[in-house]
Write a protein that holds these residues in place. Structure first.
Motif, PDB file in Angstrom:
ATOM      1  N   ARG A  37       0.859  -1.077   0.091  1.00  0.00           N
ATOM      2  CA  ARG A  37      -0.017  -0.120  -0.075  1.00  0.00           C
ATOM      3  C   ARG A  37       0.999   1.203   0.092  1.00  0.00           C
ATOM      4  NH1 ARG A  37      -5.325   0.307   3.727  1.00  0.00           N
ATOM      5  NH2 ARG A  37      -5.557   1.976   2.038  1.00  0.00           N
ATOM      6  N   ILE A  57      -2.602  -7.339   4.574  1.00  0.00           N
ATOM      7  CA  ILE A  57      -2.509  -5.967   4.475  1.00  0.00           C
ATOM      8  C   ILE A  57      -3.509  -5.581   5.607  1.00  0.00           C
ATOM      9  CG2 ILE A  57      -3.568  -3.759   3.347  1.00  0.00           C
ATOM     10  CD1 ILE A  57      -2.567  -4.991   0.563  1.00  0.00           C
ATOM     11  N   GLU A  95      -5.471  -2.910   8.346  1.00  0.00           N
ATOM     12  CA  GLU A  95      -6.248  -1.717   8.218  1.00  0.00           C
ATOM     13  C   GLU A  95      -5.311  -0.802   9.098  1.00  0.00           C
ATOM     14  OE1 GLU A  95     -10.187  -1.690   9.990  1.00  0.00           O
ATOM     15  OE2 GLU A  95     -11.047  -2.882   8.449  1.00  0.00           O
ATOM     16  N   HIS A 123      -7.481  -7.316   9.189  1.00  0.00           N
ATOM     17  CA  HIS A 123      -6.491  -7.549   7.751  1.00  0.00           C
ATOM     18  C   HIS A 123      -7.485  -8.099   6.464  1.00  0.00           C
ATOM     19  CE1 HIS A 123      -5.870 -11.762   8.733  1.00  0.00           C
ATOM     20  NE2 HIS A 123      -5.652 -11.298  10.222  1.00  0.00           N
ATOM     21  N   ASN A 124      -7.011  -7.945   5.645  1.00  0.00           N
ATOM     22  CA  ASN A 124      -7.847  -8.363   4.326  1.00  0.00           C
ATOM     23  C   ASN A 124      -7.762  -9.847   4.370  1.00  0.00           C
ATOM     24  OD1 ASN A 124      -4.925  -8.789   3.804  1.00  0.00           O
ATOM     25  ND2 ASN A 124      -5.052  -8.637   1.490  1.00  0.00           N
ATOM     26  N   GLN A 125      -7.223 -10.683   5.184  1.00  0.00           N
ATOM     27  CA  GLN A 125      -7.545 -12.084   5.144  1.00  0.00           C
ATOM     28  C   GLN A 125      -7.984 -12.737   6.544  1.00  0.00           C
ATOM     29  OE1 GLN A 125      -4.421 -14.408   2.928  1.00  0.00           O
ATOM     30  NE2 GLN A 125      -3.286 -12.601   2.514  1.00  0.00           N
ATOM     31  N   GLN A 126      -8.836 -12.025   7.273  1.00  0.00           N
ATOM     32  CA  GLN A 126      -9.514 -12.119   8.311  1.00  0.00           C
ATOM     33  C   GLN A 126     -10.294 -13.214   8.189  1.00  0.00           C
ATOM     34  OE1 GLN A 126      -8.613 -10.029  11.194  1.00  0.00           O
ATOM     35  NE2 GLN A 126      -9.444 -11.643  12.220  1.00  0.00           N
TER      36      GLN A 126
END
Length: 345
Positions: free
Chosen positions: A124, A163, A165, A219-222
């Motif tokens: 990011r 990634i 938050e 995060h994006n893979q929660q």
């Protein structure tokens, strides 16, 4: 993490914790300062935003293997942006202690102040504006540590960028956990840098930090992690129920008994068994009892023992139904198993 050239040791505080490290950058020149910090955080562009501000960039570092604890200050209002526009191979956790900083990621604008930390992830892009007087503890975490921790938690390698938050949730327990991480770093920093005790403390600290990030920060893979946690919870329930049933192969066991033993509802119990075995707990128990009966028939210990006697011991009251189920499971009648067992007795 690049190797650190020896500098005079320095001690700095973060809250109630004192950390012993090295001053690795110290400059009053806004152009020189990024060159000094580049070995630790990569190249960046640094711009003083107000001409009258007195710039003094410093970086104090406590190296901890795949993690480092860093105090960064500039004294003036500055704008900062990585030359590559994104972090390369590491995460940053910012724990501000004083002042204000603003971070822009795409259309999102995040404000960092005391009690409002943030996480910056690789990939990011971001830029940062730091107000004068801003002071922070910056924790650098190698991406490889997060990847290893992920595989340990899920049993699978990390195949896509993870990634977080940027804004961390403002929860008292979470703030306390981060203070605990910093306190551990303070204790480890007081140990001899080349000793085994320091190495052990660094490894324990890295594990705790990675676990805290992965399990307590969105995060994006929660969803993948939550699914893995659900699977582990199911495995625990099933294992506890199985141990209970195996201890009671000759006794009556009900679904309610299992729910009480495991502390779960009937629905949760059956879902756990379906997930692990594709069958309910009573079916699993029946199969284990069948196996116990077969073992007893193969090695009869009492003269004149009958199939019905052993079947009744393990709760099979209807001998005809038992014999049919036995044949389906083992491919022969229980009487055949008993005759063969007597032949070898």
């Amino acid at each position: 993490m690049n190797s650190i050239t020896p500098f005079p040791p320095i001690e700095f505080d973060h809250g109630d914790t004192s950390l012993r490290g090295l001053r690795v950058a110290d400059s009053h020149d806004v152009d020189e300062s990024p060159q000094q910090t580049a070995p630790f955080f990569g190249e960046c562009r640094l711009q003083r935003l107000r001409r009258d501000d007195v710039f003094h960039g410093t970086l104090d570092c406590v190296p901890m293997g795949p993690v480092s604890f860093n105090r960064t200050r500039w004294g003036a209002r500055v704008a900062l942006q990585p030359v590559s526009e994104a972090l390369q191979g590491y995460y940053l956790i910012s724990l501000p202690t004083r002042g204000v900083a603003q971070v822009r990621q795409g259309d999102e604008l995040h404000q960092l102040v005391a009690q409002s930390p943030g996480v910056f992830s690789p990939v990011r892009t971001f830029s940062m504006e730091v107000h004068e007087g801003y002071d922070q503890l910056l924790i650098r975490v190698d991406s490889s540590l997060i990847a290893d921790a992920w595989q340990g938690l899920t049993g699978r390698p990390l195949i896509a960028p993870l990634i977080f938050e940027t804004s961390l949730p403002a929860r008292p327990q979470l703030s306390q956990a981060w203070r605990g991480i910093v306190a551990l770093a303070g204790m480890a920093s007081a140990l001899p840098s080349a000793g085994k005790a320091r190495q052990f403390a660094q490894a324990s600290l890295a594990d705790a930090l990675a676990s805290l990030l992965l399990t307590q920060h969105a995060h994006n893979q929660q969803s993948t992690l939550d699914a893995g946690a659900s699977c582990m919870a199911s495995s625990r329930i099933v294992r506890q129920a199985e141990e209970f049933m195996l201890r009671r192969l000759r006794a009556h066991v009900s679904v309610n008994d299992l729910c009480i033993e495991c502390g779960v509802s009937r629905r949760t119990l059956f879902a756990a068994f379906q997930s692990c075995h594709g069958a309910g707990p009573m079916t699993w128990l029946r199969e284990r009892r069948m196996e116990a009966v077969r073992g007893a028939l193969q090695k009869p210990s009492r003269g004149g023992i009958r199939v019905a006697d052993i079947a009744l011991e393990y709760g099979f009251a209807h001998v005809g139904d038992f014999a049919g189920a036995y044949r389906r499971q083992f491919g022969e009648a229980p009487s055949q198993t008993l005759r063969r067992g007597r032949a070898y007795a």
